[in-house]
Design a protein around this motif. Structure first.
Motif, PDB file in Angstrom:
ATOM      1  N   PHE A  87      -8.396  -4.024  -1.503  1.00  0.00           N
ATOM      2  CA  PHE A  87      -7.902  -4.666  -0.287  1.00  0.00           C
ATOM      3  C   PHE A  87      -6.399  -4.950  -0.399  1.00  0.00           C
ATOM      4  CE2 PHE A  87      -7.357  -8.818   2.028  1.00  0.00           C
ATOM      5  CZ  PHE A  87      -7.404  -8.272   3.311  1.00  0.00           C
ATOM      6  N   ALA A  88      -5.970  -5.469  -1.585  1.00  0.00           N
ATOM      7  CA  ALA A  88      -4.546  -5.778  -1.778  1.00  0.00           C
ATOM      8  C   ALA A  88      -3.701  -4.509  -1.728  1.00  0.00           C
ATOM      9  CB  ALA A  88      -4.350  -6.489  -3.107  1.00  0.00           C
ATOM     10  N   MET A  89      -4.190  -3.419  -2.296  1.00  0.00           N
ATOM     11  CA  MET A  89      -3.449  -2.155  -2.244  1.00  0.00           C
ATOM     12  C   MET A  89      -3.283  -1.687  -0.804  1.00  0.00           C
ATOM     13  SD  MET A  89      -2.306  -0.709  -5.088  1.00  0.00           S
ATOM     14  CE  MET A  89      -2.360   1.051  -4.767  1.00  0.00           C
ATOM     15  N   GLU A  90      -4.324  -1.791  -0.026  1.00  0.00           N
ATOM     16  CA  GLU A  90      -4.221  -1.386   1.378  1.00  0.00           C
ATOM     17  C   GLU A  90      -3.208  -2.235   2.129  1.00  0.00           C
ATOM     18  OE1 GLU A  90      -8.213  -1.639   2.888  1.00  0.00           O
ATOM     19  OE2 GLU A  90      -8.495   0.527   2.677  1.00  0.00           O
ATOM     20  N   ARG A  91      -3.225  -3.546   1.887  1.00  0.00           N
ATOM     21  CA  ARG A  91      -2.298  -4.442   2.563  1.00  0.00           C
ATOM     22  C   ARG A  91      -0.853  -4.128   2.166  1.00  0.00           C
ATOM     23  NH1 ARG A  91      -3.073  -6.376   6.905  1.00  0.00           N
ATOM     24  NH2 ARG A  91      -1.538  -8.035   6.479  1.00  0.00           N
ATOM     25  N   MET A  92      -0.633  -3.884   0.854  1.00  0.00           N
ATOM     26  CA  MET A  92       0.735  -3.619   0.402  1.00  0.00           C
ATOM     27  C   MET A  92       1.259  -2.319   1.005  1.00  0.00           C
ATOM     28  SD  MET A  92       2.333  -3.046  -3.420  1.00  0.00           S
ATOM     29  CE  MET A  92       1.667  -1.389  -3.553  1.00  0.00           C
ATOM     30  N   LEU A  93       0.457  -1.254   0.936  1.00  0.00           N
ATOM     31  CA  LEU A  93       0.919   0.049   1.417  1.00  0.00           C
ATOM     32  C   LEU A  93       1.059   0.086   2.936  1.00  0.00           C
ATOM     33  CD1 LEU A  93      -1.131   2.398  -0.961  1.00  0.00           C
ATOM     34  CD2 LEU A  93       1.277   1.707  -1.150  1.00  0.00           C
ATOM     35  N   ALA A  94       0.476  -0.905   3.611  1.00  0.00           N
ATOM     36  CA  ALA A  94       0.658  -0.995   5.061  1.00  0.00           C
ATOM     37  C   ALA A  94       1.981  -1.668   5.428  1.00  0.00           C
ATOM     38  CB  ALA A  94      -0.507  -1.763   5.692  1.00  0.00           C
ATOM     39  N   ALA A 132      12.739   3.752  -4.058  1.00  0.00           N
ATOM     40  CA  ALA A 132      11.316   3.428  -4.144  1.00  0.00           C
ATOM     41  C   ALA A 132      11.005   2.181  -3.317  1.00  0.00           C
ATOM     42  CB  ALA A 132      10.930   3.201  -5.601  1.00  0.00           C
ATOM     43  N   ARG A 133       9.857   2.187  -2.650  1.00  0.00           N
ATOM     44  CA  ARG A 133       9.499   1.089  -1.747  1.00  0.00           C
ATOM     45  C   ARG A 133       8.354   0.230  -2.298  1.00  0.00           C
ATOM     46  NH1 ARG A 133       8.196   4.291   3.534  1.00  0.00           N
ATOM     47  NH2 ARG A 133       7.769   2.198   4.345  1.00  0.00           N
ATOM     48  N   TRP A 134       7.486   0.852  -3.058  1.00  0.00           N
ATOM     49  CA  TRP A 134       6.319   0.103  -3.552  1.00  0.00           C
ATOM     50  C   TRP A 134       6.323   0.123  -5.080  1.00  0.00           C
ATOM     51  CZ3 TRP A 134       5.679   3.707   0.498  1.00  0.00           C
ATOM     52  CH2 TRP A 134       5.482   3.128   1.746  1.00  0.00           C
ATOM     53  N   PHE A 135       6.120  -1.064  -5.665  1.00  0.00           N
ATOM     54  CA  PHE A 135       6.219  -1.217  -7.108  1.00  0.00           C
ATOM     55  C   PHE A 135       4.874  -1.692  -7.675  1.00  0.00           C
ATOM     56  CE2 PHE A 135      10.413  -1.287  -5.499  1.00  0.00           C
ATOM     57  CZ  PHE A 135      11.270  -0.869  -6.511  1.00  0.00           C
ATOM     58  N   LEU A 136       4.351  -0.924  -8.622  1.00  0.00           N
ATOM     59  CA  LEU A 136       3.131  -1.303  -9.342  1.00  0.00           C
ATOM     60  C   LEU A 136       3.556  -1.716 -10.752  1.00  0.00           C
ATOM     61  CD1 LEU A 136       0.721  -0.933  -7.471  1.00  0.00           C
ATOM     62  CD2 LEU A 136       2.355   0.915  -7.095  1.00  0.00           C
ATOM     63  N   CYS A 137       3.191  -2.937 -11.160  1.00  0.00           N
ATOM     64  CA  CYS A 137       3.774  -3.523 -12.373  1.00  0.00           C
ATOM     65  C   CYS A 137       2.718  -4.297 -13.165  1.00  0.00           C
ATOM     66  CB  CYS A 137       4.886  -4.506 -12.013  1.00  0.00           C
ATOM     67  SG  CYS A 137       6.003  -3.936 -10.714  1.00  0.00           S
ATOM     68  N   GLY A 183       6.454 -12.715  -1.119  1.00  0.00           N
ATOM     69  CA  GLY A 183       6.872 -11.612  -0.267  1.00  0.00           C
ATOM     70  C   GLY A 183       7.497 -12.134   1.005  1.00  0.00           C
ATOM     71  N   ARG A 184       8.366 -11.330   1.578  1.00  0.00           N
ATOM     72  CA  ARG A 184       9.054 -11.767   2.799  1.00  0.00           C
ATOM     73  C   ARG A 184       8.063 -12.002   3.924  1.00  0.00           C
ATOM     74  NH1 ARG A 184      11.989  -7.573   3.354  1.00  0.00           N
ATOM     75  NH2 ARG A 184      10.634  -6.541   4.878  1.00  0.00           N
ATOM     76  N   ASP A 185       7.062 -11.122   4.029  1.00  0.00           N
ATOM     77  CA  ASP A 185       6.112 -11.241   5.134  1.00  0.00           C
ATOM     78  C   ASP A 185       4.724 -11.694   4.668  1.00  0.00           C
ATOM     79  OD1 ASP A 185       8.048 -10.270   6.903  1.00  0.00           O
ATOM     80  OD2 ASP A 185       7.562  -8.203   6.352  1.00  0.00           O
ATOM     81  N   GLU A 186       4.371 -11.299   3.430  1.00  0.00           N
ATOM     82  CA  GLU A 186       3.005 -11.635   2.990  1.00  0.00           C
ATOM     83  C   GLU A 186       2.959 -11.751   1.472  1.00  0.00           C
ATOM     84  OE1 GLU A 186      -1.617 -10.069   3.555  1.00  0.00           O
ATOM     85  OE2 GLU A 186       0.065  -8.834   4.274  1.00  0.00           O
ATOM     86  N   THR A 187       2.230 -12.770   1.006  1.00  0.00           N
ATOM     87  CA  THR A 187       1.957 -12.932  -0.423  1.00  0.00           C
ATOM     88  C   THR A 187       0.447 -13.025  -0.590  1.00  0.00           C
ATOM     89  OG1 THR A 187       4.029 -14.124  -0.790  1.00  0.00           O
ATOM     90  CG2 THR A 187       2.299 -14.387  -2.451  1.00  0.00           C
TER      91      THR A 187
END
Length: 845
Positions: free
Chosen positions: A25-32, A76-81, A121-125
């Protein structure tokens, strides 16, 4: 300074047990969103989700940042860490932190707590984790929206099971590497093999092991609690092999929530799962089992915290601000982490303390102290390495010397060694991978990143191979998988005797005996063996007929080794028969060594052939005894020959006095022609003192006596053997060696000494000359006892050893022979009386 940062956007906490789809669910939200950062507790999970994001968005849009890897494309826009590596100075629309209950971990909890309080996050955490952290979240982040997600499938407790009875697609969980290895070894023997997952494995090795399990190459996984976070596998059952663990400081019972985190790996998406214990671990208490099934656990009351607003103006200021206590309720000061321990060690070094002057030098020291100790032992070696790094960085030039880096890196570039050695090298190279991603420290950082990555990959592949070789029996795994598809297995025997079942070698036919490789002992193993025996039945029969018709040169006796079992009869180098006692000592029998599948008629054929070969070899070695047995002898000569056969070639004269006394002159001549010597003390066949005959004499005596362990006869060329404690005088006499005081002397040499001594005695006292002592291999100290056993007494005047002499004992001295005239004038004696027989005696024939 110590409170949470104000939210920049919506804060959502997604809570629930494992297998609820929180991470998905978190991956979907981030990539959106237009951009985002997602932090994971493990490098492995970061890599797994990075690969997923690359497939969806393309490699140019996705970054991976961990302690040892940094893949950051421009733009790069999305960071996996990993959580520790999240670039919090970068503004993004979405920030997520997975497994937030790790805030309660004594070692890493303060990092997760910092992200909980400050990563936004600016819009969502989004924060994902277990329900146990809900009360603290509502207190620390009252503005957060909490979403509870139920588990997709049911998790049920099934109680204890023997490790060998675990169902397929099970994961056995232990809490030390040694226990993991032991369980995997047991499963390899019983079930064909297991994949292994340890926290110390590199992601590449873990992925390879999991892929092997997922592909069905093995049906079992053995792991530490490292599988409790994020490893997605098709596990149906989790079995705990222990309910306690060492947490780095003490051995303690596992909490219900910890057990649930691991047990939750059972079942995936909509598939139900089960959990339990192994029989050795005991039974899980009902109350804990129920809590795991219902996902009801004690809520967390405190989480770990460490100040991140540090004062780097001096070492003392740094230490003081690191030690500050939290001011918010529910937070507790974290125990000293590895970086603090290293800092405390290094500040005591006067050279380092002198270099750490000023904010920049202190900040650099703190950064260097955070080089991870991937071995996890915080050894002096790691502290020394960190100290050396800092000293190099504070020298003129401010970089690590290339030759120094090369020396350390090259040390790990080897793939020899066992599993633990390779794990140690992987840990070592990971340290240098971490260092290589500091371009301000390392010249030509890209080169060293590629070099260390290549070494880690090479070591990881070697480690995967070692794990597979040790814990996977490919043959058994293949056979068991074939049994899933067919109840009947195809089997065959190759020309070289190798037995195949479904194309996999399961053993070898050696002569008439099936030597099976290690196989499972359960029903599946028995089915494999039944298939092998079906193929063997006809082949063993054919081979038995070959043996029965084969020439003597195809047979031999196995090498004889002191203390080993009695030698066996070999056919083409493989055991086919064993020696057993026969009707007489010189006529042993042979028993066939074969599987039960050999038909009785074929067994009889082989046994007849072995008896024939055995008789031929004995008769060849003991031909003089065979000739004596077949000679045309009568009366007392026949009786003497019988006793010689029983004595296998030698006989004390005292034991056959009547037969010898009754010999006619013609019988004496016939016996002499057959090689029999009747000496003063022994009657013997010299041909039976040759090495081959002595070997068989000793072996046949052992068979007749029922001995189980072989004893070697005296070595060829030896004329005597010392008699001492543990030496069997009867065995030596059976080999043709007569006990004489401290020595067992070969009978021909004993007779030679006896005759020589009596001859010398005619001239008076006998001097112990070297030719007499060497005749029987006696030392000067042994010789008196030897002579005494022969019937001679020692006489000596004074203390002078050179005056030592020997005389016959009075009671044993022979009377002088009568002259011919005296014998003619002797009175007539009844020829049938014993005295007449004594008159015929002739010594020294």
């Amino acid at each position: 300074m110590f409170g949470p940062a104000p939210p920049l956007g919506r804060i959502t906490a997604v809570l629930g047990p494992t297998n609820t789809g929180k991470t998905h669910f978190a991956m979907e939200r981030m990539l959106a969103q237009a951009s985002g950062i997602l932090g994971f507790p493990l490098r492995l999970l970061a890599r797994e989700n990075y690969d997923r994001a690359v497939r969806l968005k393309g490699a140019s849009q996705v970054a991976l940042i961990t302690g040892e890897e940094k893949i950051v494309p421009k733009g790069a826009r999305w960071f996996l860490c990993t959580v520790e590596s999240m670039p919090l100075d970068r503004e993004v629309a979405f920030v997520g932190v997975d497994e937030i209950q790790m805030c309660a971990d004594p070692d890493r909890g303060h990092v997760f707590t910092d992200r909980l309080l400050h990563a936004r996050g600016r819009d969502e955490t989004m924060i994902m984790g277990a329900e146990t952290i809900r009360p603290l979240l509502t207190r620390l982040l009252p503005e957060a929206d909490i979403i509870t997600r139920p588990r997709f499938s049911t998790l049920s407790h099934t109680g204890p099971k023997k490790i060998t009875r675990l169902p397929a697609r099970s994961a056995a969980v232990a809490f030390s590497a040694a226990n993991v290895y032991a369980l995997a070894e047991l499963i390899r023997r019983q079930r064909g093999g297991a994949a292994v997952v340890l926290g110390a494995l590199s992601p590449r090795t873990r992925n390879a092991q999991v892929a092997m399990y997922q592909a069905g190459d093995v049906d079992y996984l053995v792991a530490t609690d490292a599988i409790g976070m994020g490893l997605n596998m098709d596990v149906d059952h989790v079995a705990f092999a222990g309910l306690k663990k060492f947490d780095g400081r003490r051995v303690r019972p596992l909490a219900a929530a910890e057990l649930a985190q691991v047990a939750g790996r059972a079942g995936r998406h909509m598939n139900d799962g089960t959990f339990g214990t192994t029989a050795e671990a005991g039974t899980l208490p009902d109350e804990i089992a129920e809590r795991i099934e219902e996902h009801h656990f004690e809520p967390l009351t405190q989480i770990y915290w460490r100040n991140t607003d540090l004062d780097n103006r001096s070492l003392e200021a740094l230490r003081r601000t690191l030690a500050l206590p939290p001011t918010l309720p529910g937070l507790m000061r974290a125990r000293a982490a590895d970086d603090e321990v290293i800092l405390d060690r290094l500040r005591r070094d006067p050279d380092i303390a002198a270099r750490a002057a000023g904010p920049a030098a202190v900040s650099l020291l703190w950064e260097v102290c955070q080089i991870p100790d991937f071995r996890g032992v915080m050894s002096d070696a790691h502290a020394s390495l960190v100290a050396a790094v800092y000293k190099h960085l504070t020298n003129k030039g401010g970089r690590l010397p290339l030759d120094w880096i090369a020396g350390h890196v090259t040390r790990h570039d080897r793939t020899d060694g066992d599993i633990d050695t390779l794990i140690g090298r992987i840990a070592g190279i990971r340290t240098w991978t971490y260092v290589s991603f500091r371009p301000d420290w390392v010249p030509d950082a890209l080169h060293w990143q590629e070099r260390t990555r290549a070494i880690e990959d090479k070591l990881s592949d070697a480690l995967h191979d070692r794990l597979r070789q040790r814990f996977v029996d490919r043959r058994t795994a293949v056979l068991l998988s074939k049994l899933k598809d067919s109840a009947e297995l195809a089997a065959a025997v190759r020309a070289d005797g190798e037995v195949l079942v479904e194309g996999e070698a399961v053993g070898k036919l050696e002569a008439l005996r099936f030597i099976i490789d290690e196989m499972p002992t359960d029903g599946a193993g028995r089915m494999v063996l039944n298939a092998a025996h079906r193929a063997l039945r006809d082949e063993i029969g054919r081979r038995a007929r070959r043996i029965a018709d084969d020439a003597d040169k195809a047979f031999s006796l196995a090498p004889c080794i002191d203390g080993a079992p009695l030698p066996r009869i070999l056919w083409q180098g493989h055991p086919v028969g064993r020696l057993v006692a026969g009707p007489t000592p010189s006529s042993p029998d042979a028993a066939v060594i074969a599987d039960d599948t050999l038909e009785p008629a074929d067994r009889d054929r082989v046994q007849r052939r072995l008896r024939q070969w055995l008789r031929t070899n004995i008769d060849r070695a003991m031909a003089a005894l065979v000739a004596l047995d077949g000679a045309d002898l009568t009366g007392t000569a026949r009786g003497l020959a019988f006793q010689l056969r029983e004595g296998m070639g030698s006989l004390r004269r005292a034991g056959a006095a009547a037969e010898i006394a009754g010999l006619e002159p013609e019988s004496r001549r016939r016996l002499r022609a057959l090689g029999v010597i009747i000496g003063r003390d022994t009657a013997y066949l010299p041909a039976l003192l040759k090495p081959k005959a002595v070997f068989w004499r000793g072996l046949l005596w052992q068979l007749a006596r029922g001995e189980q362990r072989y004893k070697s006869p005296p070595a060829p060329g030896h004329v005597s053997v010392p008699l001492g404690r543990g030496v069997d005088a009867d065995f030596l006499e059976a080999c043709g060696f007569r006990p004489l005081g401290p020595l067992a002397v070969r009978v021909d040499m004993a007779e030679r000494l006896t005759n020589r001594a009596w001859t010398l005695a005619k001239g008076g006292r006998i001097a112990p000359t070297s030719d007499l002592t060497s005749m029987v291999g006696a030392t000067a100290a042994q010789f008196p006892a030897v002579m005494r056993a022969l019937g001679f007494k020692r006489v000596q005047k004074g203390d002078d050893p050179s005056a030592e002499r020997y005389l016959p004992e009075t009671s044993r001295r022979r009377p002088p022979k009568k002259s011919a005239a005296a014998r003619r004038s002797a009175p007539n004696v009844d020829p049938h009386s014993p005295f007449a027989k004594l008159g015929e005696l002739s010594f020294g024939d």
